[in-house]
Design a protein around this motif. Structure first.
Motif, mmCIF file in Angstrom:
data_model
loop_
_atom_site.group_PDB
_atom_site.id
_atom_site.type_symbol
_atom_site.label_atom_id
_atom_site.label_comp_id
_atom_site.label_asym_id
_atom_site.label_seq_id
_atom_site.Cartn_x
_atom_site.Cartn_y
_atom_site.Cartn_z
ATOM 1 N N TYR A 142 35.483 -19.043 -1.419
ATOM 2 C CA TYR A 142 35.138 -19.321 -2.664
ATOM 3 C C TYR A 142 36.799 -19.205 -3.079
ATOM 4 O O TYR A 142 36.893 -19.417 -4.518
ATOM 5 N N ALA A 143 38.083 -18.969 -2.725
ATOM 6 C CA ALA A 143 39.244 -18.995 -2.563
ATOM 7 C C ALA A 143 39.522 -19.511 -3.557
ATOM 8 O O ALA A 143 40.446 -19.576 -4.221
ATOM 9 N N GLY A 144 38.909 -21.159 -3.801
ATOM 10 C CA GLY A 144 39.553 -22.073 -5.120
ATOM 11 C C GLY A 144 39.354 -21.532 -6.522
ATOM 12 O O GLY A 144 39.461 -22.794 -7.255
ATOM 13 N N PHE A 145 38.472 -20.670 -6.777
ATOM 14 C CA PHE A 145 37.912 -20.140 -7.945
ATOM 15 C C PHE A 145 37.933 -19.741 -8.797
ATOM 16 O O PHE A 145 39.044 -18.876 -8.097
ATOM 17 N N PRO A 146 37.773 -20.190 -10.009
ATOM 18 C CA PRO A 146 38.431 -19.720 -10.744
ATOM 19 C C PRO A 146 38.120 -17.685 -11.037
ATOM 20 O O PRO A 146 39.118 -17.271 -10.867
ATOM 21 N N TRP A 147 37.335 -17.476 -11.191
ATOM 22 C CA TRP A 147 36.921 -16.157 -11.149
ATOM 23 C C TRP A 147 35.428 -15.854 -10.026
ATOM 24 O O TRP A 147 35.342 -16.796 -8.901
ATOM 25 N N ILE A 148 35.649 -14.827 -9.424
ATOM 26 C CA ILE A 148 35.106 -13.603 -8.743
ATOM 27 C C ILE A 148 34.602 -12.904 -9.122
ATOM 28 O O ILE A 148 35.099 -11.630 -9.223
ATOM 29 N N ALA A 314 25.512 -29.617 -13.407
ATOM 30 C CA ALA A 314 26.669 -29.656 -12.693
ATOM 31 C C ALA A 314 27.487 -28.457 -12.296
ATOM 32 O O ALA A 314 28.222 -28.181 -13.545
ATOM 33 N N TRP A 315 28.827 -28.344 -11.533
ATOM 34 C CA TRP A 315 28.668 -27.319 -10.624
ATOM 35 C C TRP A 315 29.687 -27.431 -9.865
ATOM 36 O O TRP A 315 29.363 -27.946 -8.238
ATOM 37 N N ARG A 316 30.955 -27.620 -9.956
ATOM 38 C CA ARG A 316 31.686 -27.922 -9.115
ATOM 39 C C ARG A 316 33.351 -26.941 -9.010
ATOM 40 O O ARG A 316 33.807 -26.862 -10.123
ATOM 41 N N ASP A 317 33.589 -26.099 -8.113
ATOM 42 C CA ASP A 317 34.233 -25.121 -7.619
ATOM 43 C C ASP A 317 34.688 -24.165 -8.704
ATOM 44 O O ASP A 317 35.812 -23.885 -9.561
ATOM 45 N N GLY A 318 33.104 -23.538 -9.444
ATOM 46 C CA GLY A 318 33.254 -22.528 -10.557
ATOM 47 C C GLY A 318 33.348 -23.138 -11.797
ATOM 48 O O GLY A 318 33.650 -22.680 -12.331
ATOM 49 N N THR A 319 33.090 -24.386 -12.185
ATOM 50 C CA THR A 319 33.330 -24.930 -13.296
ATOM 51 C C THR A 319 32.181 -26.420 -13.480
ATOM 52 O O THR A 319 31.495 -26.396 -12.418
ATOM 53 N N MET A 320 31.473 -25.343 -14.731
ATOM 54 C CA MET A 320 30.125 -25.865 -15.201
ATOM 55 C C MET A 320 30.168 -26.684 -15.811
ATOM 56 O O MET A 320 31.175 -26.405 -16.721
ATOM 57 N N TYR A 321 29.183 -28.006 -16.250
ATOM 58 C CA TYR A 321 29.282 -29.188 -16.671
ATOM 59 C C TYR A 321 27.871 -29.335 -18.372
ATOM 60 O O TYR A 321 26.940 -28.062 -18.076
ATOM 61 N N LEU A 322 28.471 -29.642 -18.840
ATOM 62 C CA LEU A 322 27.278 -29.633 -20.078
ATOM 63 C C LEU A 322 25.525 -30.665 -19.393
ATOM 64 O O LEU A 322 26.374 -31.169 -18.659
ATOM 65 N N PRO A 323 24.790 -29.541 -19.914
ATOM 66 C CA PRO A 323 23.886 -29.717 -19.320
ATOM 67 C C PRO A 323 23.630 -30.863 -19.746
ATOM 68 O O PRO A 323 23.591 -31.772 -20.792
ATOM 69 N N VAL A 324 22.659 -31.884 -19.261
ATOM 70 C CA VAL A 324 22.363 -33.184 -19.213
ATOM 71 C C VAL A 324 20.999 -33.173 -20.442
ATOM 72 O O VAL A 324 19.829 -32.406 -19.751
ATOM 73 N N PRO A 325 20.568 -33.761 -20.939
ATOM 74 C CA PRO A 325 19.886 -34.081 -21.319
ATOM 75 C C PRO A 325 18.398 -34.118 -21.508
ATOM 76 O O PRO A 325 17.595 -33.465 -21.760
ATOM 77 N N ALA A 326 18.489 -34.305 -19.818
ATOM 78 C CA ALA A 326 17.054 -34.374 -19.401
ATOM 79 C C ALA A 326 16.755 -33.339 -19.431
ATOM 80 O O ALA A 326 15.287 -32.668 -18.092
ATOM 81 N N LEU A 327 17.631 -32.595 -18.468
ATOM 82 C CA LEU A 327 17.490 -31.041 -18.204
ATOM 83 C C LEU A 327 16.888 -29.582 -19.685
ATOM 84 O O LEU A 327 15.914 -28.633 -19.779
#
Length: 329
Positions: A142-148, A314-327
């Motif tokens: 997780y070295a490239g993630f913003p928070w641990i 969607a989760w990429r390198d410690g960043t989470m993105y807007l939930p899609v309406p289908a979820l």
């Protein structure tokens, strides 16, 4: 108006690895799933509940069944706050009502909540309790993630922090003791951890012992209340002892209550953290609305699972993105 139909079922998400904290080890995320159907629209909610208060999928299902008649008769989110106490059952129902409203009116839940602009969420990723050498190995991943976020107990917490810092030199670091320490241990550990650049120590003392905390106990590291906070009634006793409060939707009983608690916490001068219990993407999606006003976010529960919902966040390198309406939402 179409008749409402409430559906409730338990579910268990397998975890990628056993998840160890000071209170024990979990191998799966056991949750309750709620659907509220109205015509062609279906609102969905999910909650893991508050295990340390005895909540289980079975106990949450019983609470939900106790308000089935009111929900199917059209009760809304504000009424729900009076029907059920804070906890996972109310979180699941509240989330389903937010989702249903968003689908019925075609407006995203975050806009319904008054958020002006959506931004991705930088979330901590959690390393459970393990030997220091294994902490370092996990942190390297997780070295490239913003928070641990590092879970610790009473055994070698400073060594674990040092190991994580070796593995991830630039990540911001949260240390979560989950009520495991005494005040004397806090004073000792905080001073030893300070050179490693710890940003936050979460719930060092057992809930109810907050009055023992004094300025200087954490050696300048910010303290965050978690188990000590459930409702706005808890806030006055935390003033001057904690800089942050961790608002979890399972604890407070849903996004509706969480937004009100966040406003009260800010009025008391607290900075905000948003956290979560174990559960899938639907369980944390409403918390991402609250995250838009939080300085620290810890919503990685779905990332710890071996499986998740279709159309998961969607989760990429410690960043989470807007939930899609289908979820959700």
């Amino acid at each position: 108006m179409s008749r409402r139909v409430l559906r409730v079922r338990p579910h268990a998400w397998p975890l990628k690895e056993p998840f160890a904290i000071a209170r024990g080890v979990r191998n799966e995320a056991a949750v309750i799933v709620v659907e509220i159907a109205e015509g062609a629209c279906v609102g969905r909610g999910e909650a893991g509940g508050v295990a340390y208060r005895g909540e289980t999928p079975a106990s949450m299902a019983l609470q939900i069944e106790s308000v089935r008649t009111a929900i199917e008769a059209g009760a809304g989110r504000e009424a729900l706050c009076a029907l059920l106490p804070a906890g996972g059952a109310r979180h699941a129902l509240d989330a389903a009502l937010w989702d249903l409203e968003a689908k019925r009116c075609g407006v995203p839940a975050w806009r319904l909540a008054g958020v002006r602009q959506w931004r991705p969420v930088a979330s901590a990723v959690t390393i459970g309790i393990r030997p220091p050498e294994a902490c370092e190995q996990a942190a390297r991943g997780y070295a490239g993630f913003p928070w641990i976020k590092l879970k610790v107990g009473r055994d070698a917490p400073v060594e674990a922090v040092a190991a994580v810092r070796r593995g991830a030199p630039r990540a911001r670091l949260i240390v979560d003791a989950n009520q495991a320490w005494t005040r004397a241990e806090l004073r000792t550990h905080a001073r030893a951890m300070r050179p490693y650049g710890v940003d936050l120590i979460e719930q060092p003392l057992p809930a109810g012992e907050d009055a023992a905390l004094a300025p200087g106990d954490a050696a300048g590291i910010a303290l965050c209340a978690d188990e000590s906070l459930s409702t706005a009634d808890d806030l006055p006793g935390l003033v001057g002892r904690y800089r942050y409060v961790n608002i979890k939707l399972d604890k407070v009983g849903g996004l509706t209550a969480a937004l009100a608690l966040a406003a009260a916490a800010k009025a008391h001068g607290f900075a905000l953290m948003v956290g979560c219990m174990l559960g899938g993407s639907v369980s944390v999606a409403p918390a991402m609305v609250l995250a838009q006003q939080c300085a620290v976010c810890d919503l990685d529960a779905p990332w710890l699972q071996a499986d998740d919902w279709p159309d998961a966040i969607a989760w990429r390198d410690g960043t989470m993105y807007l939930p899609v309406p289908a979820l959700w939402g």
